[in-house]
Design an enzyme around this catalytic site. Sequence first.
Site, PDB file in Angstrom:
ATOM      1  CD  GLU A  23      48.227  24.216  47.966  1.00 11.64           C
ATOM      2  OE1 GLU A  23      47.564  23.713  49.013  1.00 11.64           O
ATOM      3  OE2 GLU A  23      47.776  24.498  46.787  1.00 11.64           O
TER       4      GLU A  23
ATOM      5  CD  GLU B  53      45.291  27.051  45.121  1.00 17.38           C
ATOM      6  OE1 GLU B  53      46.113  26.432  44.663  1.00 17.38           O
ATOM      7  OE2 GLU B  53      45.204  28.160  45.837  1.00 17.38           O
TER       8      GLU B  53
ATOM      9  CB  ALA C 181      51.714  23.976  41.445  1.00 13.98           C
TER      10      ALA C 181
ATOM     11  N   GLY D  34      46.849  23.360  43.463  1.00 11.87           N
ATOM     12  CA  GLY D  34      46.604  24.186  42.538  1.00 11.87           C
ATOM     13  C   GLY D  34      45.637  23.476  41.636  1.00 11.87           C
TER      14      GLY D  34
HETATM   15  N1  CAA Z   1      54.553  17.926  41.405  1.00  6.68           N
HETATM   16  C1  CAA Z   1      55.337  17.339  40.858  1.00  6.68           C
HETATM   17  N2  CAA Z   1      55.592  15.905  40.986  1.00  6.68           N
HETATM   18  C2  CAA Z   1      54.434  15.265  41.888  1.00  6.68           C
HETATM   19  C3  CAA Z   1      53.764  15.977  42.328  1.00  6.68           C
HETATM   20  C4  CAA Z   1      53.506  17.263  42.165  1.00  6.68           C
HETATM   21  N3  CAA Z   1      52.519  18.144  42.473  1.00  6.68           N
HETATM   22  N4  CAA Z   1      52.728  15.187  43.080  1.00  6.68           N
HETATM   23  C5  CAA Z   1      53.194  14.075  42.896  1.00  6.68           C
HETATM   24  N5  CAA Z   1      54.384  14.171  42.057  1.00  6.68           N
HETATM   25  C6  CAA Z   1      55.363  12.950  41.572  1.00  6.68           C
HETATM   26  C7  CAA Z   1      55.896  12.249  42.918  1.00  6.68           C
HETATM   27  O1  CAA Z   1      57.029  13.017  43.143  1.00  6.68           O
HETATM   28  C8  CAA Z   1      56.143  10.837  42.239  1.00  6.68           C
HETATM   29  O2  CAA Z   1      57.217  11.056  41.249  1.00  6.68           O
HETATM   30  P1  CAA Z   1      58.097   9.572  41.370  1.00  6.68           P
HETATM   31  O3  CAA Z   1      57.404   8.526  40.983  1.00  6.68           O
HETATM   32  O4  CAA Z   1      59.358  10.170  40.430  1.00  6.68           O
HETATM   33  O5  CAA Z   1      58.645   9.473  42.527  1.00  6.68           O
HETATM   34  C9  CAA Z   1      54.905  10.684  41.430  1.00  6.68           C
HETATM   35  O6  CAA Z   1      54.206  12.110  41.198  1.00  6.68           O
HETATM   36  C10 CAA Z   1      53.894   9.867  42.225  1.00  6.68           C
HETATM   37  O7  CAA Z   1      53.608  10.493  43.464  1.00  6.68           O
HETATM   38  P2  CAA Z   1      53.247   9.335  44.555  1.00  6.68           P
HETATM   39  O8  CAA Z   1      54.180   8.152  44.881  1.00  6.68           O
HETATM   40  O9  CAA Z   1      53.195  10.455  45.937  1.00  6.68           O
HETATM   41  O10 CAA Z   1      52.034   8.809  44.260  1.00  6.68           O
HETATM   42  P3  CAA Z   1      50.413   8.470  45.245  1.00  6.68           P
HETATM   43  O11 CAA Z   1      49.645   7.778  44.366  1.00  6.68           O
HETATM   44  O12 CAA Z   1      50.982   7.851  46.174  1.00  6.68           O
HETATM   45  O13 CAA Z   1      50.124  10.106  45.555  1.00  6.68           O
HETATM   46  C11 CAA Z   1      49.281  12.093  45.426  1.00  6.68           C
HETATM   47  C12 CAA Z   1      49.481  10.771  44.809  1.00  6.68           C
HETATM   48  C13 CAA Z   1      48.260  11.726  46.609  1.00  6.68           C
HETATM   49  C14 CAA Z   1      48.999  12.972  44.310  1.00  6.68           C
HETATM   50  C15 CAA Z   1      50.557  12.499  46.079  1.00  6.68           C
HETATM   51  O14 CAA Z   1      51.778  12.532  45.092  1.00  6.68           O
HETATM   52  C16 CAA Z   1      50.711  14.068  46.732  1.00  6.68           C
HETATM   53  O15 CAA Z   1      50.215  14.051  47.769  1.00  6.68           O
HETATM   54  N6  CAA Z   1      51.140  15.046  45.776  1.00  6.68           N
HETATM   55  C17 CAA Z   1      51.487  16.412  46.098  1.00  6.68           C
HETATM   56  C18 CAA Z   1      50.004  17.042  46.347  1.00  6.68           C
HETATM   57  C19 CAA Z   1      50.528  18.416  46.346  1.00  6.68           C
HETATM   58  O16 CAA Z   1      51.254  18.789  47.545  1.00  6.68           O
HETATM   59  N7  CAA Z   1      49.798  19.424  45.410  1.00  6.68           N
HETATM   60  C20 CAA Z   1      50.054  21.013  46.080  1.00  6.68           C
HETATM   61  C21 CAA Z   1      51.218  21.353  45.125  1.00  6.68           C
HETATM   62  S1  CAA Z   1      51.699  22.758  45.452  1.00  6.68           S
HETATM   63  C22 CAA Z   1      50.438  23.932  45.047  1.00  6.68           C
HETATM   64  O17 CAA Z   1      49.674  23.404  44.131  1.00  6.68           O
HETATM   65  C23 CAA Z   1      50.739  25.273  45.015  1.00  6.68           C
HETATM   66  C24 CAA Z   1      49.642  26.150  44.569  1.00  6.68           C
HETATM   67  O18 CAA Z   1      48.971  26.365  45.260  1.00  6.68           O
HETATM   68  C25 CAA Z   1      49.516  26.771  43.254  1.00  6.68           C
END
Ligand code: CAA
Length: 688
Positions: free
Chosen positions: A128, A108, A66, A105
């Site tokens: 999450e 999922e 998400a 998400g």
């Molecule tokens: N939403 C919005 N922005 C996100 C994001 C997300 N889910 N994931 C990453 N970003 C953004 C970061 O903030 C970053 O932004 P900036 O460049 O402006 O700083 C950019 O994307 C790149 O992210 P990283 O620097 O972390 O890049 P990476 O290549 O080192 O890692 C990644 C990539 C492994 C995807 C890592 O970003 C990560 O772990 N992201 C979060 C994943 C996550 O927690 N997903 C679950 C979300 S909650 C959910 O999905 C709820 C649900 O059940 C519906």
Amino acid sequence: MGNINASVDLRRDGEIAIVTVDNPPVNALKHEVRAGLTEALRQTAEDAAVKGVVIACAGRTFFAGADITEFGKPPQAPGLGEVIAAIEAMSKPVVAALHGTALGGGFELALACHFRVAVPSARVGLPEVKLGLLPGAGGTQRLPRLIGPEKALKMIVTGDPIEAREALADGVIDEIVEGDLAAGAIAFARRVVAEGRPLRLVRDREDKLVAEGFADAAETLTRRLRGRDAPAACVEAVRNAITLPFEEGLKREGELFRKLVTGDQSKAQRHIFFAEREAARVPGIPEGTKPRPITSGAVIGAGTMGGGIAMCFANAGIPVTIVETGRDLLQRGLDRVAANYRATVSRGGLGADEMERRMALISGVTEFDAVGSADLVIEAVFEEMDLKKRVFADLDRVAKADAVLATNTSTLDVNEIARATSRPQDVLGMHFFSPANVMRLLEIVRGAATAPDALATAVALGRRISKVPVTVGVCYGFVGNRMLARRSVEAERLLLEGALPQEVDAAVTGFGFPMGPFAMADMAGLDVGWRIRKGRGERNAIEDALCEAGHFGQKTGKGYFRYDSGSRTPVPDPEVERIIIDASTRLNRPRRSIAQEEIVERMIFPMINEGARILEEGIATRPGDIDVIWVYGYGWPVWRGGPMYYADQLGLAHIRDRLSFYAESSGDDTLRPAALIRRLAAEGSGFA
Ligand code: CAA
Ligand code: NAI
């Protein structure tokens, strides 16, 4: 067909429709993506020429989840649940084509598809919990149906992703595609259509839903997650998958998710997520600055830190040379590294062949000139200025032009060290935390003369070796240890005023730290500080008395606590109590009983005060940088968001008043609220 909107494209390859999402950088499922997906699914459902659908992503990854920036804002339809419902309503096979990291998400959504294929390097997971949440789009109901509740719970509570091969073995994905993913996914969909394979949704599978082993797994997985709301909610949701019908479980998952996402813990954890990424943006590094290429490293000193730092290089696949003064010391250091790896292998955390590969990347020498081929050198010799200056003068002589020269000093003046060379622009601090191969924090210390590209190199290398780099300025103890020193002063004062080590530690662990200050001191050893104080003619009433009585910490089986042989569990010690009471008497300090609340305030607020001074002096760039340092370097409970965030939640006027009170009652002027706190409190604002 064609562009559905700016993020979603729909095209056809014969009878297979391909929906491609392109929302850089990580294909977060923002509103436009969800709307585009819904529309693409509607069109493909209606198009009689389409017999199967592939959902794929452009760029570096499948959906990373998400869009976290949308949390806390009014929801915009269609929600992810509606996209997922539209997928499950399809009467044509829907295949998710995974690459990069299919997370949250995103995973999922893939679980709702009829089939999943992935490239070998793909990883899938539900992280999450790391944001103080649970999977809120059906993950807690679908994953247990696919791989059984026990394994699903492990993935959901740890938040750690699994590799494609493991996902294939578990039946999470149906096929690994070698070569071009889109072509492979289309071919797979075509086969499914041709074979008329039944379209069985994960939600309809019940055969793996066994309760056996679940309670034990839940207990083991959450034992050390005290104080956190999300893991408990994860357990409840997965248990519902076993005990409730699918729709009912889904409804409960939604309720739990909404409660967590609006709660304080998740907000704090989301703050840390973004603060960590913000910390990578270092002011003063001009746009377009290129980090210098690093293909090999060198570490000077094979002690506690040097060995751990060398492991960080090897773990990231970078060859590294360790330099020591003698063969025995070198061998002892290399043996310690090997023993560390062996312990990980025996715990099942690393394959024996992988250990061999990593050990082969580490070479040890006693000839200093060997550092001449390294692109980056990290010095980790004893904490003595004269020695460090000599090492840097030698480095200046032998290191190649443009090599980055870093010191791992915990306290010494990086500028003075840099001046021992003719190239201070290449010198900076890279302050690792012990154990260096485990702790994520890396304080990067920018010297007065450090060149932007040298700094950018250290930051980039930090990320490459899986650290969380935070850039700080030069001062005694930098950010983390400088703040910690305030806590140590107050901890000793608490003992003299009437508290016992076990009470102070209980207050601090009750706040959420994994360890209290006194158990931590016992682990590090009390004798090191004692010897340094003796050399400087300084005294610490209690700790000196403990050392004089042979209480050096865990290594002697007694320190602030007693340790049974072979155990690391601190046990309160009546002898220590006597030593403390004697010290109070000697110093004429009346003893009183001190409430837990007061202990917590006095353990935390003086550190916040020091953090404020650090910001005033520009040693840290942002309050969030300090928060990241404390979460990743010192075990600050992530669900409390770091010291500066925590201060903002309590309100700076409150912090100001309590600090003034403690300054008055102790007569210690360093406890007076910093000017920054007074100004912000008067304005009614916070650090952030
Ligand atoms: N939403 C919005 N922005 C996100 C994001 C997300 N889910 N994931 C990453 N970003 C953004 C970061 O903030 C970053 O932004 P900036 O460049 O402006 O700083 C950019 O994307 C790149 O992210 P990283 O620097 O972390 O890049 P990476 O290549 O080192 O890692 C990644 C990539 C492994 C995807 C890592 O970003 C990560 O772990 N992201 C979060 C994943 C996550 O927690 N997903 C679950 C979300 S909650 C959910 O999905 C709820 C649900 O059940 C519906
Ligand atoms: P240590 O005493 O375990 O190791 C130092 C090593 O350097 C010894 O093996 C010694 O033989 C070697 N050495 C000394 N002079 C040398 C030279 N001229 N050339 C090559 N090797 C030489 O010390 P430790 O704990 O590893 O600390 C090293 C540095 O890291 C210090 O500056 C310390 O302040 C810093 N540090 C230590 C942390 C810790 O928790 N131990 C945490 C963060 C930083």
